[in-house]
Write a protein that holds these residues in place. Structure first.
Motif, PDB file in Angstrom:
ATOM      1  N   THR A  99       0.893  -1.251   0.109  1.00  0.00           N
ATOM      2  CA  THR A  99       0.084  -0.084  -0.008  1.00  0.00           C
ATOM      3  C   THR A  99       0.847   1.183   0.066  1.00  0.00           C
ATOM      4  O   THR A  99       0.702   2.126  -1.088  1.00  0.00           O
TER       5      THR A  99
ATOM      6  N   ARG B 139       9.892   1.572   8.610  1.00  0.00           N
ATOM      7  CA  ARG B 139      10.407   0.866   9.537  1.00  0.00           C
ATOM      8  C   ARG B 139      11.234  -0.447   8.860  1.00  0.00           C
ATOM      9  O   ARG B 139      12.319  -0.655   9.287  1.00  0.00           O
ATOM     10  N   THR B 140      10.712  -0.842   7.652  1.00  0.00           N
ATOM     11  CA  THR B 140      11.610  -2.020   7.101  1.00  0.00           C
ATOM     12  C   THR B 140      11.449  -1.649   5.680  1.00  0.00           C
ATOM     13  O   THR B 140      10.503  -1.506   4.969  1.00  0.00           O
TER      14      THR B 140
ATOM     15  N   LYS C 280       8.354 -11.109   2.157  1.00  0.00           N
ATOM     16  CA  LYS C 280       7.264 -10.544   2.601  1.00  0.00           C
ATOM     17  C   LYS C 280       6.574 -10.448   1.282  1.00  0.00           C
ATOM     18  O   LYS C 280       7.256 -10.465   0.210  1.00  0.00           O
TER      19      LYS C 280
ATOM     20  N   TRP D 112       2.882 -10.276   7.694  1.00  0.00           N
ATOM     21  CA  TRP D 112       1.760 -10.786   8.053  1.00  0.00           C
ATOM     22  C   TRP D 112       1.410 -12.359   7.450  1.00  0.00           C
ATOM     23  O   TRP D 112       0.452 -12.753   8.014  1.00  0.00           O
TER      24      TRP D 112
HETATM   25  O1  N01 Z   1       0.466  -3.864   4.525  1.00  0.00           O
HETATM   26  P1  N01 Z   1       1.816  -4.293   5.064  1.00  0.00           P
HETATM   27  P2  N01 Z   1      -0.042  -3.100   3.398  1.00  0.00           P
HETATM   28  N1  N01 Z   1       5.541   1.536  13.000  1.00  0.00           N
HETATM   29  O2  N01 Z   1       1.638  -5.306   6.255  1.00  0.00           O
HETATM   30  C1  N01 Z   1       4.556  -0.670   8.489  1.00  0.00           C
HETATM   31  C2  N01 Z   1      -2.617  -6.238  -0.299  1.00  0.00           C
HETATM   32  N2  N01 Z   1      -2.424  -5.268  -1.046  1.00  0.00           N
HETATM   33  O3  N01 Z   1      -1.432  -2.508   3.566  1.00  0.00           O
HETATM   34  O4  N01 Z   1       7.417  -4.276   7.516  1.00  0.00           O
HETATM   35  C3  N01 Z   1       6.151   1.690  11.742  1.00  0.00           C
HETATM   36  O5  N01 Z   1       2.113  -5.281   3.960  1.00  0.00           O
HETATM   37  C4  N01 Z   1       5.279  -1.985   8.194  1.00  0.00           C
HETATM   38  O6  N01 Z   1       6.572  -2.128   8.721  1.00  0.00           O
HETATM   39  P3  N01 Z   1       7.090  -3.686   9.073  1.00  0.00           P
HETATM   40  C5  N01 Z   1      -1.081  -7.126  -0.320  1.00  0.00           C
HETATM   41  O7  N01 Z   1      -1.505  -8.695  -0.023  1.00  0.00           O
HETATM   42  C6  N01 Z   1      -2.361  -5.292  -2.402  1.00  0.00           C
HETATM   43  O8  N01 Z   1       0.898  -2.624   2.590  1.00  0.00           O
HETATM   44  O9  N01 Z   1       5.952  -4.332   9.720  1.00  0.00           O
HETATM   45  N3  N01 Z   1       5.839   1.015  10.619  1.00  0.00           N
HETATM   46  C7  N01 Z   1       5.078  -2.217   6.810  1.00  0.00           C
HETATM   47  O10 N01 Z   1       5.979  -1.125   6.190  1.00  0.00           O
HETATM   48  C8  N01 Z   1      -0.409  -6.721   0.694  1.00  0.00           C
HETATM   49  O11 N01 Z   1       0.370  -7.483   1.318  1.00  0.00           O
HETATM   50  C9  N01 Z   1      -2.024  -4.562  -3.340  1.00  0.00           C
HETATM   51  O12 N01 Z   1       8.517  -3.269   9.593  1.00  0.00           O
HETATM   52  C10 N01 Z   1       4.906   0.146  10.875  1.00  0.00           C
HETATM   53  C11 N01 Z   1       3.568  -1.327   6.519  1.00  0.00           C
HETATM   54  O13 N01 Z   1       3.463  -0.607   7.869  1.00  0.00           O
HETATM   55  C12 N01 Z   1      -1.433  -6.285   1.796  1.00  0.00           C
HETATM   56  O14 N01 Z   1      -2.531  -5.922   1.073  1.00  0.00           O
HETATM   57  C13 N01 Z   1      -1.942  -3.110  -2.866  1.00  0.00           C
HETATM   58  C14 N01 Z   1       4.055  -0.134  12.125  1.00  0.00           C
HETATM   59  C15 N01 Z   1       2.553  -2.316   6.310  1.00  0.00           C
HETATM   60  O15 N01 Z   1       2.750  -3.006   5.314  1.00  0.00           O
HETATM   61  C16 N01 Z   1      -1.191  -5.419   2.743  1.00  0.00           C
HETATM   62  O16 N01 Z   1      -0.104  -4.557   2.416  1.00  0.00           O
HETATM   63  C17 N01 Z   1      -1.939  -2.967  -1.408  1.00  0.00           C
HETATM   64  C18 N01 Z   1       4.435   0.585  13.146  1.00  0.00           C
HETATM   65  N4  N01 Z   1       3.996   0.459  14.127  1.00  0.00           N
HETATM   66  C19 N01 Z   1      -2.187  -4.078  -0.606  1.00  0.00           C
HETATM   67  N5  N01 Z   1       3.024  -1.156  11.884  1.00  0.00           N
HETATM   68  C20 N01 Z   1      -2.184  -4.941  -4.841  1.00  0.00           C
HETATM   69  O17 N01 Z   1      -2.814  -5.516  -5.277  1.00  0.00           O
HETATM   70  C21 N01 Z   1       3.338  -1.381  10.511  1.00  0.00           C
HETATM   71  N6  N01 Z   1       4.272  -0.733   9.776  1.00  0.00           N
HETATM   72  C22 N01 Z   1      -0.927  -4.221  -5.373  1.00  0.00           C
END
Ligand code: N01
Length: 865
Positions: free
Chosen positions: A191, A211-212, A331, A496
């Motif tokens: 996202t 964070r990552t 991931k 996740w």
């Molecule tokens: O969520 P994520 P997403 N302090 O969990 C960070 C689908 N999707 O919404 O990696 C600071 O992947 C976290 O950091 P870290 C797809 O299946 C599909 O992006 O935990 N940072 C990470 O960087 C996808 O995999 C599409 O260290 C914090 C981010 O937030 C799933 O949805 C598009 C934190 C979370 O990344 C989820 O994706 C979008 C904290 N306390 C989504 N907590 C398409 O089809 C979390 N983070 C293209």
């Protein structure tokens, strides 16, 4: 639909995304059931109704990310971009809902608060926040995997922030204007990687809190020209053919087997090509070991890092963006459009919140690392309580008042990811431990809905009221899924996928990581075995089907075979069979250094035949025991080349000389040519092996599969004809009798790997189509007048092998005749597995069994295991 307080229907569907819309259609229009749907969203669309953030787009191609069940829908809908943006997917799902006329079955804007089983009535009751209750025999939970946002709970002080706060997955329908604003984005997952470049173009200043760092490969989006759009819609079947036969459920080219087997230039060229092309193919079509071998993975990871360093001008920022703490693809792989380029903009700043976590959200911004970043807007792209979150949110209480959240307190336990024991008549669409997350969702969803409706139909047709899995099936599935997951690198990331992104959530097995073809084959096996692992009504559940019994490493080999479109052996021509058996050499551990290989020949009854001798590095310490090893291949295939690696390893691990004679193959040289050759080779070995340091008084005859039969026959001929006296006979899953009618030939009729039909076909080839020859003891050693006085025997069988029982029965018959015998069954293994040592660690147990068995017999020389 107006307010209804108490509804009674046949089935309830929760969720109106891809899964829910299709489920309502199937249940209502195919099974003729009354259905009530619920969704908290204001309309159909599921995740695409909620995720309206700028840049939201699917990263599987539009032509693949769509329903496949309806020719009409496929032909009527044209996609305008290679990768569809959220508004287009939402329109598509609205179009599908109208086409299927399923909107009217849903109550939207309705939150389900509890879903409770009544064991007396054999029904579920769903209660909603607005007071509505709905009772039905069946529930389909189609609530998706990523829809309960983590929200801002982890950020102290967020509620004090006086600016605007947005969650990516709860985006305002009217949009957000960032013009002139100072915006902070937290999160750099799929996202964040989509939203950041779009916000950067509008905002006065964008601060990204990372964070990552994440690997991201170019998406390669582009418009689809009108003519092409029409062609795509008209030719969808051609375009989508093989989708379900590929790992990810999209018809991408199969990868090369290993990134380590090619030279660096070739590898780079392949990565370059796939990088240019864009999309998931960088992972799925490059090298097959990226997700299983860390060294292979490093090659791709380093390539991505190089491209990041090339793109991002400021070296410090570039380094901060380079992921190093987890392997590539562990991931969820992200795909990007201008993401890395965005960091070259003057209005974008990257802040590392790994080394200095966010301390506090203040009234005016975010404080981290001792500095405060002043902001007008905070965007949370921090992910979801994925996979289990949405199910637990429905308040399931099953049989005996057990809450699902308590059952899953340590992580999910399911059968196939679709069913939970104690929760009858509930089907979780792409639930935990299914191919969720690694299987193109619309197709994965269709498969699950099809499975659920087939199960419901079976219940209704049988006059029963319930279908339920049991803890044995869950346990077997749990072992399978966890075993497969642990064969991959996925557990190396805090993702996740692993439940590791939500504080306090158990780290457990949430995903089936074996790919779509394997998962589908397992589900099909369950259905083919009469919904094995499920009780329908009061009938006892059929036991776990073969595919779910497999050792996880074997399962992955079977999955790879399915992806390669390998024909079942019984459908292969003779040439194809021979090619397939030779191909097994690719799956074997190499011959250890130090083993000396002597190419030689022996005088066979018809001709001089090639033979090979493997001399272990320990040679020279005195005459060594000798193993005469006959290769498998169903009498019609196989060679001393195909078994070279196992024989080299056998020699080294046992400290024995191994002799492999070639023998004439049927049908060119039918029965009894193979036994005449192999027996002649045994006699020749006894006469000549001293020249190579072997001890002719300690010869073991050994064989695998058909080679096991030849070894058993050779042992009888040695007793009945002219010797030699043998120390032992070792029979690895031998076929013993062309006409065997055993339970395993029925229970494992379809294999996997070899089917009972394939075995029969090979026997027919050996016996020249004349099965009456099976009565000869040279064909069926079990039919010997007496088995007494034969060499001590070890029979090692494989649990999931149609030929298992005939080998074991022969072992027991030997034992009954007074022959010192051991029969060992290796669980989860399949016929032919001795030749898969590079992929199946458990193959090592064969040689351990052999060593342990031979040890007391080899009193004069120690076996070197
Ligand atoms: O969520 P994520 P997403 N302090 O969990 C960070 C689908 N999707 O919404 O990696 C600071 O992947 C976290 O950091 P870290 C797809 O299946 C599909 O992006 O935990 N940072 C990470 O960087 C996808 O995999 C599409 O260290 C914090 C981010 O937030 C799933 O949805 C598009 C934190 C979370 O990344 C989820 O994706 C979008 C904290 N306390 C989504 N907590 C398409 O089809 C979390 N983070 C293209």
């Amino acid at each position: 639909m107006g307010a209804v307080s108490d509804i009674r229907v046949d089935a309830i569907v929760i969720g109106a995304g891809f899964g829910g819309l299709y489920a309502v259609h199937k249940l209502r229009d195919e099974l003729g059931l009354t259905v009530q749907g619920f969704d908290l969203a204001g309309g159909p669309g599921g995740t695409w109704w909620w995720n309206r953030y700028p840049g939201a787009r699917c990263d599987i191609e539009s032509v693949h990310y769509s329903y496949s069940f309806s020719d009409e829908i496929q032909r009527e809908w044209e996609w305008s971009e290679r990768y569809p943006a959220q508004p287009e997917i939402l329109s598509y799902l609205e179009f599908c809902a109208d086409k299927l006329d399923v909107r009217k079955e849903f109550r939207f804007n309705t939150r389900v608060t509890s879903t409770v089983w009544d064991d007396a009535d054999k029904t579920w009751t769903v209660s909603c926040e607005d007071g509505t209750t709905c009772t039905a025999r069946f529930v389909i939970a189609a609530t998706g995997n990523v829809n309960i946002p983590k929200g801002g709970k982890e950020f102290a002080g967020l509620e004090e922030f006086t600016g605007e706060v947005y969650m990516s997955s709860r985006w305002p329908h009217e949009g957000v204007d960032f013009t002139g604003k100072r915006v902070g984005v937290i999160g750099t997952g799929s996202t964040g990687i989509q939203i950041i470049p779009v916000i950067a173009q509008q905002a006065a200043q964008l601060t990204v809190f990372q964070r990552t760092p994440n690997y991201a490969v170019p998406l390669g989006n582009k418009p689809v020209e009108p003519e092409q759009r029409r062609w795509n819609a008209d030719n969808w079947q051609e375009l989508r053919a093989h989708s379900r036969d590929r790992f990810l459920g999209a018809p991408y080219e199969n990868p090369e087997p290993s990134a380590l087997a090619v030279d660096p230039d070739e590898r780079r060229a392949r990565f370059d090509e796939l990088w240019r092309q864009g999309g998931f193919q960088f992972l799925t079509s490059s090298y097959g070991d990226l997700l299983t071998d860390e060294r292979a993975n490093d090659t791709a990871a380093e390539y991505v890092r190089e491209r990041i360093r090339e793109t991002v001008k400021d070296p410090k920022t570039a380094e901060l963006l380079c992921p190093t703490d987890h392997p590539y693809g562990t991931k969820r792989p992200a795909l990007e459009t201008d993401y890395f380029l965005t960091y070259n903009r003057d209005n974008v700043e990257l802040v590392d919140v790994r080394s200095a976590p966010i301390e506090q959200v203040t009234a005016t911004g975010v404080r981290t690392g001792g500095r405060e970043y002043e902001l007008d807007v905070i965007v949370l792209a921090t992910g979801f309580d994925a996979i289990t979150g949405s199910l637990l949110n429905l308040g399931f209480v099953g049989r005996d008042g057990v809450a699902l959240k308590d059952r899953w307190a340590d992580g999910p336990a399911t059968y196939l990811g679709i069913s939970v024991s104690g929760f009858p008549n509930l089907f979780t669409i792409t639930g935990p431990q299914s191919a969720v997350a690694l299987y193109n969702n619309p197709l994965a969803i269709e498969d699950h809905v099809d499975f659920a409706t087939a199960a419901i139909k079976r219940v209704l047709d049988s006059g029963a009221t319930t279908i339920e899995t049991n803890t044995d099936a869950e346990r077997a599935w749990g072992i399978e899924v966890e075993g497969i997951l642990n064969r991959t690198l996925l557990p190396k990331a805090n993702s996740w996928y692993m439940g590791a992104n939500v504080p306090g959530k158990p780290r457990a097995t949430y995903v089936f990581a074996g790919g779509a073809p394997l998962y589908r084959a397992m589900c099909k096996d369950v259905i083919d075995h009469g919904f094995a692992g499920f009780s329908i009504g009061d009938a006892p559940a059929p036991g776990i089907p073969p595919m779910v019994q497999l050792d996880p490493a074997v399962a992955m080999v079977v999955g790879a075979m399915l992806q390669q479109d390998m024909k079942p052996l019984e459908e292969c021509t003779l040439e194809e069979t021979r090619e397939a058996i030779e191909g097994f050499a690719m799956m074997q551990n190499p011959i250890p250094d130090g083993v000396r290989v002597v190419e030689t020949s022996y005088p066979g009854p018809a001709d001089e035949r090639p033979a090979r001798i493997y001399i272990p590095s320990a040679a020279g310490e005195g005459p060594l025991p000798v193993i005469v090893y006959y290769h498998g291949g169903g009498f019609v295939a196989g060679s001393i080349n195909a078994c070279a690696r196992p024989c080299g390893n056998l020699a080294e691990e046992l400290g024995a000389i191994v002799v492999t004679p070639s023998y004439r193959l049927a049908p060119e040289a039918p029965f009894p040519a193979a036994t005449d050759d192999t027996y002649a080779a045994l006699r020749w070995t006894a006469e000549t092996i001293a020249e190579h340091g072997g001890d002719p008084s300690r010869i073991v005859v050994m064989g695998e599969s058909a080679g096991g039969q030849l070894a058993a026959v050779a042992a009888q001929r040695a007793r009945d004809e002219n010797g030699p006296e043998l120390l032992a006979q070792v029979l690895l899953y031998p076929t013993i009798d062309a006409e065997a009618e055993t339970a395993s030939r029925i229970d494992y009729a379809g294999g996997p790997v070899i089917s009972a039909d394939a075995a029969r076909g090979m026997w027919a080839g050996y016996l020249n189509g004349d099965l009456s020859q099976a009565s000869s003891v040279l064909a069926s050693p079990n039919r010997a007048e007496s088995l007494a006085g034969l060499a001590p025997a070890l029979v090692v069988s494989c649990e999931c092998d149609p030929l298992r029982d005939e080998g074991e029965d022969y072992g027991h018959a030997l034992e009954a005749a007074g022959v010192p015998t051991r029969v060992i069954r290796l669980s989860g293994l399949v016929h032919g597995v001795y030749n898969m040592s590079a992929y199946v660690p458990k193959v090592a147990e064969f040689n351990l069994c052999v060593a342990e068995f031979l040890q007391p017999l080899l009193s004069r020389t120690k076996v070197g295991v």
